[in-house]
Design an enzyme around this catalytic site. Sequence first.
Site, PDB file in Angstrom:
ATOM      1  N   ASP A 201      36.698  44.259  44.339  1.00  0.00           N
ATOM      2  CA  ASP A 201      35.501  43.691  43.131  1.00  0.00           C
ATOM      3  C   ASP A 201      34.563  43.648  44.359  1.00  0.00           C
ATOM      4  OD1 ASP A 201      35.233  42.465  40.607  1.00  0.00           O
ATOM      5  OD2 ASP A 201      34.650  40.662  42.067  1.00  0.00           O
ATOM      6  N   GLU A 275      34.623  49.038  44.212  1.00  0.00           N
ATOM      7  CA  GLU A 275      33.630  48.744  42.846  1.00  0.00           C
ATOM      8  C   GLU A 275      32.231  48.693  43.554  1.00  0.00           C
ATOM      9  OE1 GLU A 275      32.400  45.810  39.108  1.00  0.00           O
ATOM     10  OE2 GLU A 275      32.762  45.118  41.185  1.00  0.00           O
TER      11      GLU A 275
HETATM   12  C1  GLC Z   1      32.988  42.407  39.008  1.00  0.00           C
HETATM   13  C2  GLC Z   1      34.074  42.325  37.945  1.00  0.00           C
HETATM   14  C3  GLC Z   1      33.435  41.148  36.911  1.00  0.00           C
HETATM   15  C4  GLC Z   1      33.352  39.989  37.508  1.00  0.00           C
HETATM   16  C5  GLC Z   1      32.574  40.202  38.785  1.00  0.00           C
HETATM   17  C6  GLC Z   1      32.377  38.841  39.509  1.00  0.00           C
HETATM   18  O1  GLC Z   1      31.768  42.999  38.606  1.00  0.00           O
HETATM   19  O2  GLC Z   1      34.478  43.623  37.548  1.00  0.00           O
HETATM   20  O3  GLC Z   1      34.511  41.100  35.799  1.00  0.00           O
HETATM   21  O4  GLC Z   1      32.775  38.909  36.638  1.00  0.00           O
HETATM   22  O5  GLC Z   1      32.735  41.099  39.676  1.00  0.00           O
HETATM   23  O6  GLC Z   1      33.733  38.763  40.450  1.00  0.00           O
END
Ligand code: GLC
Length: 535
Positions: A201, A275
């Site tokens: 994440d 991500e």
């Molecule tokens: C990422 C997750 C999202 C979350 C954010 C903070 O983007 O996919 O759902 O709110 O991180 O952790």
Amino acid sequence: MKSLPWWKEAVIYQIYPRSFFDSNGDGEGDLPGITSKLNYVQQLGVDAIWLSPFYTSPNKDGGYDVADPRNVDPRFGSLEDAKELISSAHQLKLKVIADIVPNHFSDQHEWFQAALLAGPGSPERARFHFHDANPDGTPPNNWISLFGGPSWTRVDDGQYYLHLFDSSQPDLNWDNADVHEDFEKTLRFWLDLGVDGFRIDVAHGLVKENVLEHHHDPQSLSNALRLDYPMEPEERNELLLSVPYFDRQGVHEIYRKWRKIFDSYGDREIMAVAEAWVHPPINATKYVRADELHQVFNFDLLTAPFDAAYLFEVINRSIELNSTVDALPTWALSNHDSPRVASRIGDDQSRALAFFVLALPGSNYIFAGQELGLPDGELSDHDRQDPSFIRSNGLIKGRDGARVPLPWSGDISPFGFTTGKPWLPLSQSWKNFTVEHENSDPHSLLNLFRSALSIRRKHLLESQQIEWIESPSHGARGGSILAFKRAAITVVMNLSGEGMDVEFPGEVLFASSGPVQVNVSKKHVPARSCIWISN
Ligand code: GLC
Ligand code: CA
């Protein structure tokens, strides 16, 4: 054919645990619920599941606010349930990818509670980003949280702490050795429990620089960083170039260390996907250099219009950039942070695009419900729970629409998802989207997905190359048809509003619009649809 590591060309099914299936009638999906539906997942023909967080959490941000990363939140079950899920998945030959959240903890994590008590200058505070207020009492800088409102919250003694997301998600300080050590422990904990990889994440956010400097347009920047905020691509890209807190060089050192941990598990072929939404696009490839991570998400298709020139450009770019580091791209049309693709670009369009990208080289991520053609749920403001809705006083509607639970069976809401009251209401209009309903219709999207995945496995994976045969810069019907060849298959997508005939040789195996005509020389490609032809 030489065999590739499992993750190179995988189809990965993303499960948002709270919305998948409720096993105990409390209205929220849980781990035993997922385990009980693994047969369904396996029969889709996917290779792996990615589970969004199910760790101990006050659930202020759908579990991405982690209070204990090495335990399961009671709403989802227990550690035993997690073990059971992993071993059941493995029995069905499904890999399991866990989500790890290293940019921040929940404010309920014991470290943050200790930091509050310990006070300014303490080693406990050094694990986060605590700073003194400006002389006039304002926060250390003007950054705006990605969920709206200031990125800083003041504590009783006057210091502020940084949170790029909700105030309940204090950012961790990756210059601190405790943080490194704790995350390495968490990685090993889940690997030892059996998971096959991680989705990381906010992977580009860990290392902060210039935490005291202002940004010239923090509000627009915060908007640009949200997948659910519509913005012209040029404007968005311009802003993304100026993010002071993402994509710093230091993050790569962290992933080099993590890679050694993954590799130490030898032939288990542990993988990790970042991500990392970064700009310019070439920067994303740094995360997948040979000694770093295995994949990086590609966000292009989550916001792309259904437009041949646009799609041609972003698809090509992704293939080419990844090839510079010997990686394959990833593709996703929906996830838990963006509007569902059927709602965003339309029903036919989303089907066509799904089957077009399923044929591309690399891994495909499918958000549970996409295989049913599910649109966003219809919610009233009263139902919404996303922190971005709350922090923006309702100005930002937030991501709940994509998170409405899945419809399984029957004619009335909540369609078998729960025997209780679902945490978000399922629209009554979803009766034709249930798994039960689509199972019984041979031309349903669900059954098309199953056929496409089986054809993909049999006929496409032997080559990682594609050859464009019709594109906006190549071919007579400029702007209407995109077509490429891969292995023994020709994939044709008609983006226009009118049916078209194409004369590629071979037999139509599959069409996103439903039934196919067999053995004809002129193939009809209906408006906004995609067909696969075997050469
Ligand atoms: C990422 C997750 C999202 C979350 C954010 C903070 O983007 O996919 O759902 O709110 O991180 O952790
Ligand atoms: Ca439950």
